[in-house]
Design a protein around this motif. Sequence first.
Motif, PDB file in Angstrom:
ATOM      1  N   PRO A 209      41.024  39.131  45.952  1.00 13.38           N
ATOM      2  CA  PRO A 209      39.883  39.511  46.525  1.00 13.38           C
ATOM      3  C   PRO A 209      38.633  38.766  45.526  1.00 13.38           C
ATOM      4  CG  PRO A 209      41.064  41.299  46.582  1.00 13.38           C
ATOM      5  CD  PRO A 209      41.986  40.100  46.041  1.00 13.38           C
ATOM      6  N   LEU A 210      39.049  38.363  44.389  1.00 15.63           N
ATOM      7  CA  LEU A 210      38.219  37.727  43.348  1.00 15.63           C
ATOM      8  C   LEU A 210      37.457  36.561  43.699  1.00 15.63           C
ATOM      9  CD1 LEU A 210      39.459  38.795  39.793  1.00 15.63           C
ATOM     10  CD2 LEU A 210      37.806  39.931  41.437  1.00 15.63           C
ATOM     11  N   GLY A 211      38.232  35.718  44.764  1.00 12.16           N
ATOM     12  CA  GLY A 211      37.946  34.389  44.856  1.00 12.16           C
ATOM     13  C   GLY A 211      38.882  33.494  44.187  1.00 12.16           C
ATOM     14  N   PRO A 212      38.231  32.132  43.849  1.00 13.11           N
ATOM     15  CA  PRO A 212      38.879  31.200  42.908  1.00 13.11           C
ATOM     16  C   PRO A 212      38.669  31.622  41.608  1.00 13.11           C
ATOM     17  CG  PRO A 212      36.781  30.161  43.934  1.00 13.11           C
ATOM     18  CD  PRO A 212      37.113  31.457  44.551  1.00 13.11           C
ATOM     19  N   VAL A 213      39.911  32.356  40.865  1.00  6.37           N
ATOM     20  CA  VAL A 213      39.750  32.244  39.387  1.00  6.37           C
ATOM     21  C   VAL A 213      41.169  31.731  38.912  1.00  6.37           C
ATOM     22  CG1 VAL A 213      38.618  34.488  39.801  1.00  6.37           C
ATOM     23  CG2 VAL A 213      41.184  34.256  39.867  1.00  6.37           C
ATOM     24  N   SER A 214      40.778  31.531  37.544  1.00  2.68           N
ATOM     25  CA  SER A 214      42.168  30.762  36.773  1.00  2.68           C
ATOM     26  C   SER A 214      43.131  31.751  36.882  1.00  2.68           C
ATOM     27  CB  SER A 214      41.458  30.506  35.513  1.00  2.68           C
ATOM     28  OG  SER A 214      42.636  29.748  34.630  1.00  2.68           O
ATOM     29  N   VAL A 215      44.295  31.659  37.228  1.00  2.00           N
ATOM     30  CA  VAL A 215      45.592  32.370  37.238  1.00  2.00           C
ATOM     31  C   VAL A 215      46.629  31.583  36.791  1.00  2.00           C
ATOM     32  CG1 VAL A 215      47.002  33.758  38.491  1.00  2.00           C
ATOM     33  CG2 VAL A 215      44.723  33.970  39.247  1.00  2.00           C
ATOM     34  N   THR A 216      47.252  32.253  35.864  1.00  2.00           N
ATOM     35  CA  THR A 216      48.658  31.522  35.272  1.00  2.00           C
ATOM     36  C   THR A 216      49.799  32.501  35.228  1.00  2.00           C
ATOM     37  OG1 THR A 216      47.301  30.152  33.908  1.00  2.00           O
ATOM     38  CG2 THR A 216      49.808  30.058  33.463  1.00  2.00           C
ATOM     39  N   VAL A 217      50.960  32.428  36.053  1.00  2.00           N
ATOM     40  CA  VAL A 217      51.912  33.311  36.148  1.00  2.00           C
ATOM     41  C   VAL A 217      53.188  32.878  35.014  1.00  2.00           C
ATOM     42  CG1 VAL A 217      53.608  34.424  37.558  1.00  2.00           C
ATOM     43  CG2 VAL A 217      51.368  33.718  38.442  1.00  2.00           C
ATOM     44  N   ALA A 218      53.648  34.221  34.568  1.00  2.00           N
ATOM     45  CA  ALA A 218      54.831  34.036  33.559  1.00  2.00           C
ATOM     46  C   ALA A 218      56.029  33.540  34.282  1.00  2.00           C
ATOM     47  CB  ALA A 218      55.286  35.271  32.947  1.00  2.00           C
ATOM     48  N   ARG A 219      56.894  32.663  33.708  1.00  2.00           N
ATOM     49  CA  ARG A 219      58.202  32.167  34.206  1.00  2.00           C
ATOM     50  C   ARG A 219      59.044  33.127  34.663  1.00  2.00           C
ATOM     51  NH1 ARG A 219      58.451  26.962  29.908  1.00  2.00           N
ATOM     52  NH2 ARG A 219      56.993  25.651  30.694  1.00  2.00           N
ATOM     53  N   LEU A 220      59.039  33.967  33.936  1.00  2.00           N
ATOM     54  CA  LEU A 220      60.094  35.325  34.238  1.00  2.00           C
ATOM     55  C   LEU A 220      59.072  36.543  34.117  1.00  2.00           C
ATOM     56  CD1 LEU A 220      63.299  34.324  32.496  1.00  2.00           C
ATOM     57  CD2 LEU A 220      62.813  34.413  35.004  1.00  2.00           C
ATOM     58  N   PRO A 221      59.364  37.500  34.709  1.00  2.00           N
ATOM     59  CA  PRO A 221      58.401  38.878  34.738  1.00  2.00           C
ATOM     60  C   PRO A 221      58.678  39.549  33.517  1.00  2.00           C
ATOM     61  CG  PRO A 221      60.084  39.237  36.474  1.00  2.00           C
ATOM     62  CD  PRO A 221      60.155  37.754  36.076  1.00  2.00           C
ATOM     63  N   ASN A 222      58.610  39.218  32.371  1.00  2.00           N
ATOM     64  CA  ASN A 222      58.716  40.170  31.157  1.00  2.00           C
ATOM     65  C   ASN A 222      57.807  39.941  30.041  1.00  2.00           C
ATOM     66  OD1 ASN A 222      60.169  37.994  29.346  1.00  2.00           O
ATOM     67  ND2 ASN A 222      61.813  38.192  30.897  1.00  2.00           N
ATOM     68  N   SER A 223      57.933  40.607  29.147  1.00  2.26           N
ATOM     69  CA  SER A 223      56.700  40.366  27.926  1.00  2.26           C
ATOM     70  C   SER A 223      57.122  39.133  27.284  1.00  2.26           C
ATOM     71  CB  SER A 223      56.872  41.744  27.110  1.00  2.26           C
ATOM     72  OG  SER A 223      56.484  43.036  27.773  1.00  2.26           O
ATOM     73  N   GLN A 224      58.419  38.822  27.148  1.00  2.21           N
ATOM     74  CA  GLN A 224      58.732  37.720  26.286  1.00  2.21           C
ATOM     75  C   GLN A 224      57.979  36.374  26.844  1.00  2.21           C
ATOM     76  OE1 GLN A 224      60.876  40.110  26.737  1.00  2.21           O
ATOM     77  NE2 GLN A 224      62.266  40.271  25.294  1.00  2.21           N
ATOM     78  N   GLU A 225      58.159  36.425  28.036  1.00  2.00           N
ATOM     79  CA  GLU A 225      57.783  35.093  28.852  1.00  2.00           C
ATOM     80  C   GLU A 225      56.058  35.275  28.952  1.00  2.00           C
ATOM     81  OE1 GLU A 225      58.992  32.327  29.939  1.00  2.00           O
ATOM     82  OE2 GLU A 225      61.033  32.987  29.116  1.00  2.00           O
ATOM     83  N   MET A 226      55.555  36.580  29.060  1.00  2.18           N
ATOM     84  CA  MET A 226      53.987  36.621  28.669  1.00  2.18           C
ATOM     85  C   MET A 226      53.427  36.184  27.341  1.00  2.18           C
ATOM     86  SD  MET A 226      52.472  37.527  31.538  1.00  2.18           S
ATOM     87  CE  MET A 226      50.840  38.329  30.838  1.00  2.18           C
ATOM     88  N   LEU A 227      54.368  36.285  26.414  1.00  2.00           N
ATOM     89  CA  LEU A 227      54.200  35.956  25.185  1.00  2.00           C
ATOM     90  C   LEU A 227      54.106  34.087  25.173  1.00  2.00           C
ATOM     91  CD1 LEU A 227      55.639  38.275  22.492  1.00  2.00           C
ATOM     92  CD2 LEU A 227      53.341  37.910  22.874  1.00  2.00           C
ATOM     93  N   ALA A 228      55.148  33.807  25.581  1.00  2.00           N
ATOM     94  CA  ALA A 228      55.171  32.310  25.862  1.00  2.00           C
ATOM     95  C   ALA A 228      54.357  31.886  26.686  1.00  2.00           C
ATOM     96  CB  ALA A 228      56.897  32.160  26.418  1.00  2.00           C
ATOM     97  N   LEU A 229      53.778  32.278  27.703  1.00  4.02           N
ATOM     98  CA  LEU A 229      52.848  31.800  28.449  1.00  4.02           C
ATOM     99  C   LEU A 229      51.250  31.652  27.574  1.00  4.02           C
ATOM    100  CD1 LEU A 229      51.163  31.206  31.140  1.00  4.02           C
ATOM    101  CD2 LEU A 229      51.215  33.851  31.530  1.00  4.02           C
ATOM    102  N   ILE A 230      51.183  32.975  26.927  1.00  5.16           N
ATOM    103  CA  ILE A 230      49.888  32.767  26.268  1.00  5.16           C
ATOM    104  C   ILE A 230      49.907  31.879  25.103  1.00  5.16           C
ATOM    105  CG2 ILE A 230      48.472  34.305  24.669  1.00  5.16           C
ATOM    106  CD1 ILE A 230      49.560  36.571  26.640  1.00  5.16           C
ATOM    107  N   ALA A 231      51.265  31.541  24.488  1.00  7.11           N
ATOM    108  CA  ALA A 231      51.322  30.669  23.485  1.00  7.11           C
ATOM    109  C   ALA A 231      51.106  28.987  24.111  1.00  7.11           C
ATOM    110  CB  ALA A 231      52.907  30.471  22.568  1.00  7.11           C
ATOM    111  N   ARG A 232      51.366  28.812  25.325  1.00  7.67           N
ATOM    112  CA  ARG A 232      51.398  27.517  25.945  1.00  7.67           C
ATOM    113  C   ARG A 232      49.643  27.375  26.239  1.00  7.67           C
ATOM    114  NH1 ARG A 232      55.805  28.829  28.953  1.00  7.67           N
ATOM    115  NH2 ARG A 232      54.560  29.483  30.362  1.00  7.67           N
TER     116      ARG A 232
END
Length: 238
Positions: A209-232
């Motif tokens: 519903p927000l329209g075009p926004v910057s979205v990046t998804v973790a490679r796996l659905p867990n906190s460790q992969e969220m940390l890796a995503l943010i580090a990248r």
Amino acid sequence: MTRPESGPEPDPLRDALRAAGHRIMQAPLLSVTLTGTMPSLEGAQALIATSRNGLRAVAPVPGAALELPIFAVGPGTAALARRLGFRRVIEGPGTGAELAEVIRTEADPVAGALIHLAGDTLAFDLKSALAPLGFEVRTETVYRTETAPALPTEVADTLRRDELDAVLLMSPRTARVYAELVADPSLAAAARRLRHFCLSEAVAGELTPLGPVSVTVARLPNSQEMLALIAREAPDSP
């Protein structure tokens, strides 16, 4: 950070981000009320925890429960189960659907019931997924959630000033609430300039519903992969 406060328990994701030098603003979009009671374990072969809140709701855990195996949805929930004293923790990859497959291969449909320590809103219905395979799943509501009516004032003001870099979204329901709240005309333009770090594609899908926004998804659905995503994606974000 938009997920509920963790009460007296440490939040490993928040603590790791702070240790990496990031500045965190808390904007819990769900509030959690724990029932504080352990369901009956009669006839149970194992417990299921699909969130840390389910475990927090029954802590301190009675000894009889600690003797049962527990299926934990992902690494964060599994780590808390171990800290609470569970002796056999079977860790899933991070989603309810994936945990159902783990349970299918690790549990025996005729060995007894599976007790799901659940909230009042289910992201994935394990009972419906496992019943056709012969499993008895007793879904026990051990905590309840309510949605926030607005972003915290300090967070909303900081967003309006374009002083936020990114938002972390850890569940589809939280993302849905976030999208509704930032649709406010005073927030919408600034929200579209944020980076949105999402635990899964299901979470990201709630931002449509927000329209075009910057979205990046973790490679796996867990906190460790969220940390890796943010580090990248945001290594230099203060």
